[in-house]
Design a protein around this motif. Structure first.
Motif, short mmCIF file in Angstrom:
data_model
loop_
_atom_site.label_atom_id
_atom_site.label_comp_id
_atom_site.label_asym_id
_atom_site.label_seq_id
_atom_site.Cartn_x
_atom_site.Cartn_y
_atom_site.Cartn_z
N GLY A 1 0.79 -1.23 0.00
CA GLY A 1 0.00 0.00 0.00
C GLY A 1 0.82 1.27 0.00
N THR A 2 2.12 1.17 -0.20
CA THR A 2 2.96 2.37 -0.19
C THR A 2 3.14 2.95 -1.59
OG1 THR A 2 4.17 1.57 1.75
CG2 THR A 2 5.20 3.32 0.48
N VAL A 3 3.41 2.11 -2.58
CA VAL A 3 3.68 2.58 -3.94
C VAL A 3 2.62 2.02 -4.88
CG1 VAL A 3 5.34 2.63 -5.85
CG2 VAL A 3 6.16 2.68 -3.49
N PRO B 1 3.49 6.84 1.96
CA PRO B 1 3.90 6.44 3.29
C PRO B 1 2.98 7.11 4.31
CG PRO B 1 5.40 8.08 2.43
CD PRO B 1 4.43 7.75 1.33
N LYS B 2 3.00 6.67 5.53
CA LYS B 2 2.09 7.19 6.56
C LYS B 2 2.21 8.72 6.68
CE LYS B 2 0.66 6.50 11.28
NZ LYS B 2 0.87 5.77 12.52
N GLY B 3 1.08 9.40 6.55
CA GLY B 3 1.02 10.83 6.78
C GLY B 3 1.30 11.72 5.59
N VAL B 4 1.60 11.13 4.44
CA VAL B 4 1.94 11.96 3.28
C VAL B 4 1.60 11.20 2.00
CG1 VAL B 4 4.34 11.16 3.27
CG2 VAL B 4 3.80 13.36 2.25
N THR B 5 1.22 11.93 0.97
CA THR B 5 0.99 11.35 -0.35
C THR B 5 1.83 12.14 -1.35
OG1 THR B 5 -1.28 10.72 0.20
CG2 THR B 5 -0.71 10.81 -2.14
N ASN C 1 5.49 15.78 -8.67
CA ASN C 1 4.49 16.74 -9.11
C ASN C 1 3.82 17.45 -7.94
OD1 ASN C 1 4.86 16.11 -11.85
ND2 ASN C 1 3.50 14.36 -11.66
N TYR C 2 3.57 16.72 -6.86
CA TYR C 2 2.84 17.31 -5.74
C TYR C 2 3.07 16.45 -4.50
CZ TYR C 2 -1.02 19.32 -3.06
OH TYR C 2 -1.78 19.94 -2.11
N ILE C 3 3.21 17.10 -3.35
CA ILE C 3 3.31 16.40 -2.07
C ILE C 3 2.21 16.94 -1.18
CG2 ILE C 3 4.71 15.93 -0.04
CD1 ILE C 3 7.19 16.35 -1.78
N ASN C 4 1.41 16.03 -0.61
CA ASN C 4 0.33 16.41 0.28
C ASN C 4 0.60 15.80 1.66
OD1 ASN C 4 -2.14 17.33 1.24
ND2 ASN C 4 -3.21 15.49 0.60
N LEU D 1 9.19 7.73 4.58
CA LEU D 1 9.69 6.82 3.54
C LEU D 1 10.56 5.72 4.15
CD1 LEU D 1 10.51 9.35 0.70
CD2 LEU D 1 8.81 7.50 0.60
N ARG D 2 11.38 6.09 5.14
CA ARG D 2 12.23 5.10 5.78
C ARG D 2 11.40 4.04 6.51
NH1 ARG D 2 16.06 8.03 7.41
NH2 ARG D 2 15.02 8.96 9.19
#
Length: 136
Positions: A47-49, A75-79, A96-99, A118-119
């Motif tokens: 479910g990460t990538v 990853p947890k807390g960010v898309t 393109n975008y980080i949320n 990510l780690r």
């Protein structure tokens, strides 16, 4: 980001470029999604990538192919919405975008959070270089 997704890009570059181009051309996105999932499951928790909404390719008689795949990295807390570019001798990532679910006003805190997320989403946590030094 590039360091984190690098192993997935290396796995995808093992697939024949003609096959990836055919899947893109004929819009077999579920097959592309399966390939991205298979490459990512070796390095990231499920479910990460994800394969995103499409991709593109460049193919001409006098050049090597270039393939771009849309990715969603969660990853947890960010898309992260990104494009993975696969070429003959290398790969690259265009973000393109980080949320962030709970963004900070300090960009350095956001960068540290992204690196940490990510780690923790990766099976291999021995990345000792700071994310800020990675080429985007």
């Amino acid at each position: 980001m590039a360091r984190a997704i690098g192993p997935v890009a290396a796995e995808l570059r093992l697939i024949d470029a003609g096959d990836l181009i055919s899947l893109l051309k004929f819009e077999y996105y579920s097959s592309l999604s399966d390939l991205v999932d298979s490459a990512a499951e070796l390095y990231f928790h499920p479910g990460t990538v994800y394969f995103g909404i499409g991709g593109d390719y460049k193919l001409d008689w006098d050049t090597y192919p270039s393939i771009t795949l849309d990715l969603e990295i969660k990853p947890k807390g960010v898309t992260i919405y990104a494009q993975l570019m696969l070429e003959k001798d290398h790969a690259g990532v265009n973000i393109n975008y980080i949320n962030f679910q709970n963004p900070s006003n300090d960009p350095n805190e956001n960068t540290a959070f992204l690196e940490d997320s990510l780690r923790h989403a990766s099976f291999y946590r021995d990345r000792d270089k700071p994310a800020a030094s990675a080429t985007h």
